[in-house]
Design a protein around this motif. Structure first.
Motif, PDB file in Angstrom:
ATOM      1  N   LEU A   1       0.839  -1.205   0.000  1.00 28.56           N
ATOM      2  CA  LEU A   1       0.000   0.000   0.000  1.00 28.56           C
ATOM      3  C   LEU A   1       0.872   1.253   0.000  1.00 28.56           C
ATOM      4  N   LEU A   2       1.931   1.249   0.794  1.00 23.89           N
ATOM      5  CA  LEU A   2       2.831   2.403   0.862  1.00 23.89           C
ATOM      6  C   LEU A   2       3.484   2.678  -0.486  1.00 23.89           C
ATOM      7  N   LYS A   3       3.802   1.616  -1.222  1.00 18.17           N
ATOM      8  CA  LYS A   3       4.544   1.752  -2.480  1.00 18.17           C
ATOM      9  C   LYS A   3       3.635   1.731  -3.718  1.00 18.17           C
ATOM     10  N   HIS A   4       2.311   1.685  -3.533  1.00 16.08           N
ATOM     11  CA  HIS A   4       1.356   1.620  -4.651  1.00 16.08           C
ATOM     12  C   HIS A   4       1.571   0.373  -5.516  1.00 16.08           C
TER      13      HIS A   4
ATOM     14  N   THR B   1       3.248  -7.121  -7.981  1.00 22.81           N
ATOM     15  CA  THR B   1       3.784  -7.418  -9.319  1.00 22.81           C
ATOM     16  C   THR B   1       3.882  -6.193 -10.221  1.00 22.81           C
ATOM     17  N   LYS B   2       3.141  -5.128  -9.912  1.00 28.58           N
ATOM     18  CA  LYS B   2       3.141  -3.945 -10.760  1.00 28.58           C
ATOM     19  C   LYS B   2       3.002  -2.702  -9.890  1.00 28.58           C
ATOM     20  N   PHE B   3       3.055  -1.538 -10.536  1.00 28.05           N
ATOM     21  CA  PHE B   3       2.863  -0.254  -9.865  1.00 28.05           C
ATOM     22  C   PHE B   3       1.604   0.406 -10.415  1.00 28.05           C
ATOM     23  N   GLN B   4       0.715   0.845  -9.524  1.00 25.16           N
ATOM     24  CA  GLN B   4      -0.442   1.654  -9.915  1.00 25.16           C
ATOM     25  C   GLN B   4      -0.753   2.615  -8.780  1.00 25.16           C
ATOM     26  N   TYR B   5      -0.533   3.879  -9.023  1.00 28.35           N
ATOM     27  CA  TYR B   5      -0.814   4.907  -8.023  1.00 28.35           C
ATOM     28  C   TYR B   5      -2.266   4.794  -7.574  1.00 28.35           C
TER      29      TYR B   5
ATOM     30  N   MET C   1      14.955   4.015   4.737  1.00 26.78           N
ATOM     31  CA  MET C   1      14.117   2.896   4.296  1.00 26.78           C
ATOM     32  C   MET C   1      12.954   3.405   3.434  1.00 26.78           C
ATOM     33  N   MET C   2      12.382   4.532   3.831  1.00 23.66           N
ATOM     34  CA  MET C   2      11.254   5.098   3.098  1.00 23.66           C
ATOM     35  C   MET C   2      11.635   5.564   1.695  1.00 23.66           C
ATOM     36  N   VAL C   3      12.837   6.104   1.560  1.00 21.68           N
ATOM     37  CA  VAL C   3      13.222   6.699   0.274  1.00 21.68           C
ATOM     38  C   VAL C   3      14.060   5.743  -0.568  1.00 21.68           C
ATOM     39  N   ASN C   4      14.098   4.488  -0.168  1.00 18.07           N
ATOM     40  CA  ASN C   4      14.744   3.466  -0.976  1.00 18.07           C
ATOM     41  C   ASN C   4      13.764   3.040  -2.072  1.00 18.07           C
TER      42      ASN C   4
ATOM     43  N   PHE D   1       8.236   4.810   0.114  1.00 16.41           N
ATOM     44  CA  PHE D   1       7.074   4.777   0.995  1.00 16.41           C
ATOM     45  C   PHE D   1       6.531   6.200   1.096  1.00 16.41           C
ATOM     46  N   GLY D   2       5.588   6.546   0.259  1.00 17.58           N
ATOM     47  CA  GLY D   2       4.968   7.863   0.330  1.00 17.58           C
ATOM     48  C   GLY D   2       5.711   8.965  -0.385  1.00 17.58           C
ATOM     49  N   TRP D   3       6.830   8.663  -1.003  1.00 20.26           N
ATOM     50  CA  TRP D   3       7.624   9.673  -1.700  1.00 20.26           C
ATOM     51  C   TRP D   3       7.970   9.203  -3.098  1.00 20.26           C
TER      52      TRP D   3
END
Length: 414
Positions: free
Chosen positions: A161-164, A204-208, A312-315, A331-333
């Motif tokens: 959820l944090l990474k969409h 498996t994928k990215f979706q905002y 960790m968040m900005v990795n 994570f959120g950025w």
């Protein structure tokens, strides 16, 4: 029969006239025409560690000129901006109108919807819970939201959820993004979309997905047994000194809050009053440029989470977001590694009545923010955010080369 049709026609014309006057309020200011545009009013507050007086004056002058250029080009109706460098000081400014009908000028403490800049705030709140051992990032979210339906594609985790990358859908359409329904709690808001299918297998994928961040807010409330707004005030906003920041509640009136507009071509029309409760923890917060500078300073100063947690968040080493042409997302950025200027962590957004952009120049400890009161101005907000910090590259040099570097940096973004 003729009289009846005539009455109907007259009624339609009256309603149409009222509607036109409502959205154009007033016609004479679409575009500005001969109305004088309020120019930049700025405050600069540098401490003894900052460069000398001449450099400060050069910075303020150039920053104001840049803001005025945007206003004179019709990029914004009303806007507030801010730049700060950790332990050096800050610059805030505003220009244009916060109320077009009354010709009320924007001011430096103008309250504005901050759109998806809410997401990194929510992400930091979740990482506070992680630091306290209250959540596990990699277990199914039903550990915390027992009533959320299981999905046939697989289990969703907080990390996803944090990474969409959870597969949670975003808005179905532009209309889906405009809610006029008030949801008393985030759990009620989750009920609006919890029955929707995932759009891909989790991880498996990215979706905002703003709905994914609504879920995070509901998890926060369940774990802490606190209302989202109460938790954020106590653990994020008060800690950072953000005294004018809070959740927007329905159509409540707020002191010094800008009216919202839509930019259509060169015209600014009144925005509908949407309700943000469905995305409260994704985009339902309002603040000021000054407040967001304080948030950035608290992030960079590690007053909200540990430095190791922020790392960790900005990795953003995974390639799921770039695979679809988006910036890498932590994570959120959104995370961007500029070959010349280093790591930039950022977020922006747009809603009816506002467009925003917020950037932390991570390696230079510089924060930059632009809050516009008009939807349709996001690209201009982004461009202005990127070039406002004209001191950022040579902050330790007591010379005019800072301004020259600023002029060079504009070429990268315009």
């Amino acid at each position: 029969m003729f009289m009846k049709k005539r009455k109907i026609l007259v009624t339609v014309l009256i309603l149409l006239t009222i509607f036109i006057l409502w959205i154009l309020e007033p016609v004479s200011m679409n575009p500005y025409g001969k109305i004088e545009i309020p120019q930049a009013q700025s405050e600069i507050n540098f401490n003894g560690k900052a460069p000398g007086l001449t450099m400060r004056m050069d910075f303020e002058k150039k920053a104001n000129e840049l803001l005025n250029d945007h206003m004179n080009s019709g990029h914004f109706l009303g806007v507030s901006v801010g730049v700060s460098k950790l332990d050096f000081g800050s610059y805030v400014a505003s220009a244009g109108f916060m109320d077009k009908w009354e010709r009320k000028r924007a001011n430096n403490d103008m309250l504005t919807r901050i759109t998806s800049i809410t997401k990194p705030m929510t992400a930091i709140a979740m990482m506070q819970l992680y630091e306290r051992g209250l959540i596990d990032l990699d277990v199914p979210i039903q550990m915390y939201l027992k009533d959320f339906p299981k999905k046939s594609n697989g289990d969703i985790t907080i990390r996803q959820l944090l990474k969409h990358t959870s597969g949670m859908p975003h808005y179905d359409s532009g209309w889906d993004a405009m809610s006029f329904t008030h949801y008393p709690t985030l759990k009620d808001a989750v009920g609006y979309f919890e029955g929707r299918d995932l759009i891909f297998d989790p991880g498996t994928k990215f979706q905002y997905s703003s709905y994914g961040y609504t879920l995070l807010g509901a998890i926060l409330e369940e774990v802490t047994q606190m209302d989202y707004a109460v938790y954020m005030k106590r653990h994020i906003w008060d800690v950072a000194g953000m005294t004018k920041t809070g959740v927007e509640i329905g159509t409540m009136e707020y002191e010094n809050k800008t009216k919202g507009y839509l930019k259509i071509g060169s015209r600014f029309v009144k925005s509908p009053n949407t309700d943000l409760s469905i995305i409260q923890s994704a985009g339902g917060v309002q603040s000021t440029a000054r407040g967001l500078l304080k948030f950035g300073e608290a992030v960079l100063g590690h007053r909200l989470i540990k430095s190791s947690t922020l790392d960790m968040m900005v990795n953003a080493t995974d390639q799921l977001a770039p695979a679809i042409g988006d910036d890498p997302y932590g994570f959120g950025w959104a995370v961007y590694d500029d070959p010349k200027y280093g790591r930039i962590i950022q977020h922006g957004g747009a809603q009816p009545g506002t467009s925003t952009f917020f950037a932390l120049f991570f390696d230079h400890q510089v924060i930059s923010v632009v809050l516009s009161n008009s939807f349709g101005t996001r690209q201009d907000a982004f461009a202005l955010t990127m070039v406002l910090p004209i001191w950022r590259w040579k902050i330790n040099e007591e010379s005019k080369s800072v301004v020259n570097n600023f002029l060079e940096s504009i070429k990268l973004y315009i």
